[in-house]
Design an enzyme around this catalytic site. Structure first.
Site, PDB file in Angstrom:
ATOM      1  CG  HIS A  86       4.474  14.918 -42.859  1.00 16.36           C
ATOM      2  ND1 HIS A  86       4.401  14.822 -41.615  1.00 16.36           N
ATOM      3  CD2 HIS A  86       2.984  14.264 -42.809  1.00 16.36           C
ATOM      4  CE1 HIS A  86       3.539  14.688 -41.268  1.00 16.36           C
ATOM      5  NE2 HIS A  86       2.362  13.899 -41.370  1.00 16.36           N
TER       6      HIS A  86
ATOM      7  CE1 TYR B 298      10.767  17.587 -36.794  1.00 16.11           C
ATOM      8  CE2 TYR B 298      12.802  16.846 -35.679  1.00 16.11           C
ATOM      9  CZ  TYR B 298      12.146  16.731 -36.455  1.00 16.11           C
ATOM     10  OH  TYR B 298      12.386  15.563 -36.824  1.00 16.11           O
TER      11      TYR B 298
ATOM     12  N   PRO C 143      18.653  11.556 -32.534  1.00 11.29           N
ATOM     13  CG  PRO C 143      17.523  10.740 -31.503  1.00 11.29           C
ATOM     14  CD  PRO C 143      18.842  11.222 -31.310  1.00 11.29           C
TER      15      PRO C 143
ATOM     16  CE  LYS D 108      18.917  13.779 -42.965  1.00 12.68           C
ATOM     17  NZ  LYS D 108      17.400  13.582 -44.217  1.00 12.68           N
TER      18      LYS D 108
ATOM     19  CE1 TYR E  23      13.622  16.727 -40.181  1.00 11.16           C
ATOM     20  CE2 TYR E  23      12.073  16.486 -41.797  1.00 11.16           C
ATOM     21  CZ  TYR E  23      12.120  16.019 -40.668  1.00 11.16           C
ATOM     22  OH  TYR E  23      11.682  15.517 -39.249  1.00 11.16           O
TER      23      TYR E  23
HETATM   24  C1  PHB Z   1       9.503   9.422 -35.404  1.00  8.93           C
HETATM   25  O1  PHB Z   1       8.226   9.605 -35.856  1.00  8.93           O
HETATM   26  O2  PHB Z   1       9.422   9.009 -34.606  1.00  8.93           O
HETATM   27  C2  PHB Z   1      10.231  10.545 -36.031  1.00  8.93           C
HETATM   28  C3  PHB Z   1      10.402  11.285 -36.366  1.00  8.93           C
HETATM   29  C4  PHB Z   1      11.450  12.262 -36.068  1.00  8.93           C
HETATM   30  C5  PHB Z   1      12.231  12.508 -35.862  1.00  8.93           C
HETATM   31  C6  PHB Z   1      12.622  11.523 -35.089  1.00  8.93           C
HETATM   32  C7  PHB Z   1      11.901  10.395 -34.741  1.00  8.93           C
HETATM   33  O3  PHB Z   1      13.349  13.530 -35.915  1.00  8.93           O
END
Ligand code: PHB
Ligand code: APR
Length: 392
Positions: free
Chosen positions: A72, A200, A292, A296, A382
């Site tokens: 990505h 997000y 989460p 990280k 990130y």
């Molecule tokens: C996930 O794909 O499970 C995932 C991705 C990004 C995050 C948390 C979990 O910030």
């Protein structure tokens, strides 16, 4: 039994350590209290920094990840009914990879068993001793017998519910902690992703995250109460809530499908300092937890392990200075990630009844999506700052 490094825990941290040590010609034994099947099937987060994919590739366990992982180059932040893309690769020159943590674990177990490495699954009642002197040992019950493994060093890689930290004398560690008044309800569904990138979303009903595992598997999370009752969440309610929080006037609608897994992920920030005591070294979730939101956790564990493997290898060559600085070398990155994860979490999760906080969140989201400088700061955290930055 005797080995050079005794490792507690066959999660990504313990397994990667065994693998990197093997490449340095150092032998180890891994003790894990679960079955192999359980460890390989545990669904966790799945977002790898380029630092992490580089480590896996360079150490020869990246072949399937390269084939099946999804690369990505950006993420989407959604608030006030609109989407804003943060162009991670354009801003940082680095990409991110979606590849489930349990796939990393499977690849590491396969690699380890292929070269004859020892992993003792279903090892109960692990106890540690002698690590304050020169003769560390791990004992455990395995296949009905009490065993003892003498070693030069012990690595505690047994995750957030692990026992290794508890063997360090009371008072030698300082604990730093923050609780959040919410958790995540996570699902895995047989449904093709509706967006090529992660979304997000901050919504007045609560945060939602859209992510994926493959072209046919969607993963998604909903902000919920820490003690959320899963039985109150029918499939219909989950999809309706996801549609409400992620959808907007621009007609984004999730493709719905069978929900094959659901669970509640707690949110916590935690660090213990230092991450070592004598010849016992803590790495990964046993030493630090992040919420989460910034993805990280696994990436930090991989960095700890790189520092630990490098330090142990140098010590066997006669230079113990890197190993002495193990904790300090890790904690810089740990605290950067603690801040970033706390910040992302605070910006995206509304707290019921706190309208001042609501306005601050939207002001901050507006800023990071408008200002190239603020977007770049988010993007570089990130994507993960390059490892070299830690030793300066
Ligand atoms: C996930 O794909 O499970 C995932 C991705 C990004 C995050 C948390 C979990 O910030
Ligand atoms: N004895 C032996 N093994 C143990 C014990 C014990 N007493 N307690 C826990 N374990 C095992 C767990 O079953 C697990 O397999 O230790 C392992 C720890 O693995 P993880 O929890 O995956 O932690 P870590 O390897 O540090 O990886 C960090 O995992 O939890 C996620 O979000 C976290 O992505 C991050 C990553």
């Amino acid at each position: 039994m005797r080995t050079q490094v005794g490792i507690v825990g066959a999660g990504p941290a313990g397994l990667l350590l065994a693998h990197l040590l093997h490449r340095e010609g150092i032998e180890s034994v891994v003790l894990e209290n679960q079955t192999r099947r359980r460890v390989e099937e545990r669904v966790r987060a799945g977002l790898l920094e380029q630092n992490t994919t580089d480590v896996l590739e360079r150490s020869g366990v990246g072949e399937r990840m390269r084939r099946e992982g999804l690369t990505h180059h950006g993420i989407v932040l959604r608030f006030d009914g609109e989407s804003h893309r943060i162009a991670i690769t354009d801003l940082t020159g680095r990409s991110i990879t979606i590849y489930g943590q349990q796939e990393v674990v499977k690849d590491l177990i396969a690699a380890r068993l292929a070269y004859g490495g020892r992993i003792l699954f279903e090892a109960a009642d692990v106890a540690l001793e002698g690590f304050d002197g020169r003769s560390p040992a791990i004992s455990a019950t395995h296949a009905g017998e009490r065993i003892r493994i003498d070693c030069d060093y012990i690595a505690g890689c047994d995750g957030s519910h692990g026992v290794s930290r508890g063997f360090i004398p009371e008072g030698a560690l300082t604990h730093f902690e923050r609780q959040y008044p919410f958790a995540w309800l996570g699902i895995l569904a047989r449904a093709p992703p509706i967006s090529p990138e992660l979304i997000y979303a901050r919504h007045d009903r609560g945060f939602a995250l859209f992510t994926m595992r493959s072209a046919s598997l969607t993963r998604a999370y909903l902000q919920c109460a820490p003690d959320e009752d899963l039985s109150a969440w029918s499939d219909r309610r989950i999809w309706d809530e996801l549609q409400a929080r992620l959808g907007t006037g621009d007609a984004l609608r999730l493709t719905e499908g069978e929900i094959v897994l659901r669970g509640v992920t707690p949110m916590r920030s935690y660090v213990c300092e230092p991450m070592q005591y004598g010849r016992l070294f803590l790495a990964g979730d046993v030493a630090h937890i992040v919420p989460p939101t910034g993805a990280k956790g696994l990436n930090l564990a991989v960095h700890d392990i790189c520092m630990l493997a490098e330090g142990i290898a140098a010590a066997y060559r006669g230079d113990a200075s890197l190993l002495e600085r193990y904790s300090a070398r890790c904690l810089k990155r740990v605290w950067r990630a603690e801040h970033f994860s706390w910040w992302m979490t605070s910006m995206l999760h509304p707290v019921h009844g706190d309208s001042f906080n609501d306005r601050l969140q939207v002001a901050q989201l507006d800023y990071v999506t408008r200002s190239p400088a603020a977007a770049k700061s988010l993007a570089e955290n990130y994507a993960g700052l390059p490892y070299a930055a830690d030793d300066r």
